[in-house]
Design a protein around this motif. Sequence first.
Motif, mmCIF file in Angstrom:
data_model
loop_
_atom_site.group_PDB
_atom_site.id
_atom_site.type_symbol
_atom_site.label_atom_id
_atom_site.label_comp_id
_atom_site.label_asym_id
_atom_site.label_seq_id
_atom_site.Cartn_x
_atom_site.Cartn_y
_atom_site.Cartn_z
ATOM 1 N N ALA A 146 0.823 -1.222 0.000
ATOM 2 C CA ALA A 146 0.000 0.000 0.000
ATOM 3 C C ALA A 146 0.852 1.265 0.000
ATOM 4 C CB ALA A 146 -0.916 -0.022 1.222
ATOM 5 N N GLY A 147 2.160 1.111 0.256
ATOM 6 C CA GLY A 147 3.051 2.276 0.295
ATOM 7 C C GLY A 147 2.869 3.105 1.553
ATOM 8 N N PHE A 162 1.697 7.834 4.395
ATOM 9 C CA PHE A 162 1.890 7.374 3.015
ATOM 10 C C PHE A 162 3.178 8.001 2.493
ATOM 11 C CE2 PHE A 162 -2.662 6.726 3.449
ATOM 12 C CZ PHE A 162 -2.831 5.509 2.813
ATOM 13 N N ALA A 163 3.920 7.241 1.674
ATOM 14 C CA ALA A 163 5.181 7.759 1.145
ATOM 15 C C ALA A 163 5.137 7.828 -0.371
ATOM 16 C CB ALA A 163 6.326 6.858 1.591
ATOM 17 N N ALA A 171 -6.831 -1.453 4.775
ATOM 18 C CA ALA A 171 -7.676 -0.429 4.150
ATOM 19 C C ALA A 171 -6.859 0.411 3.168
ATOM 20 C CB ALA A 171 -8.297 0.461 5.224
ATOM 21 N N SER A 172 -5.603 0.677 3.520
ATOM 22 C CA SER A 172 -4.737 1.519 2.671
ATOM 23 C C SER A 172 -4.489 0.893 1.306
ATOM 24 C CB SER A 172 -3.394 1.751 3.362
ATOM 25 O OG SER A 172 -3.597 2.371 4.588
ATOM 26 N N VAL A 189 -3.792 7.350 -3.447
ATOM 27 C CA VAL A 189 -3.089 8.453 -2.779
ATOM 28 C C VAL A 189 -2.925 9.609 -3.758
ATOM 29 C CG1 VAL A 189 -1.016 9.120 -1.501
ATOM 30 C CG2 VAL A 189 -1.851 6.762 -1.383
ATOM 31 N N PRO A 190 -3.396 10.821 -3.376
ATOM 32 C CA PRO A 190 -3.219 11.969 -4.272
ATOM 33 C C PRO A 190 -1.750 12.396 -4.324
ATOM 34 C CG PRO A 190 -4.191 12.659 -2.205
ATOM 35 C CD PRO A 190 -4.085 11.170 -2.143
#
Lengths: 193, 88
Positions: free
Chosen positions: A40-41, A52-53, A109-110, A115-116
């Motif tokens: 998921a990063g 988040f990355a 969930a991720s 991710v924007p």
Amino acid sequence: MKTNEFGSLIFNPFKRIAGWEAFGIGLVIVVLTTFTGNFAGIYFDGVIDMHFAETFDSLKSWLMIPVNIISISVIMWLAGITVSKNFRFIDILGTMTLSRAPFLLIALASFFVKVPDLSGIMQDPFVIFDSISFIIILIFTFPIIIWSVTLMYNAYKISTGASGQKLNISFIFGLIVAEIITKIIIYQIDKFI
Amino acid sequence: MLPTHCPSCRSQLKVKCMKCEQCETEVTGLYELPVLALLSDADKNFILKFVKYSGSLKAMASDLKLSYPTVRNMLNEIISKIADYENK
């Protein structure tokens, strides 16, 4: 299962599980969390946080497991020594490791989150509204963190046998110090990787 | 169950009289209740189990299906109660 039994299992499983057993179960869940987070990063870069990355480093995410677990366990053990006696480090280590179990839900969930582009978030914070799933996961994160902190509190309470104001103050102090130390260690790891 | 506290004012009771069922002799006085008698039934049962398990909290935890620190905390609470009774 009665409601209070279910509540006890969810928020305070340490009445029944502690020590090596809790450590074993907790470690399996933490490894699963990191494994899922890799896809998921998402980094679990702290005692109670995750991010988040844009550029994800798998080695760094795996190194965060011992950093998070050891720092929270050692700091809580030291905090416990100031308010209690005759308790075992393995109980602190095991219960604190298991307290990280709720983060697995965030990792799962991720996996479904879009991710924007966060590179321009400083110039335009509204960039996060580009992804509804991202906003949902942000909202979802809060109860999960509260759940995890509640588990840590009960882990500390049961493991040390402390009570009253001493328990509350030493726990809050320990949690803050552990978070700061974790961040410092992860910052140092960042410099070497 | 042995009454340990006054039903009217909740003060700790003392033993006033003991009787021999064999010869009907009665011994009257004002005797302190033993500390163990002052503990609740649950606490007394815990102590009995503790003795039966030769003082092994690990074995007790396994039998009661509770974690080791939970059982140790239960013992600590009883120790604290006994200390309170002894200091009264």
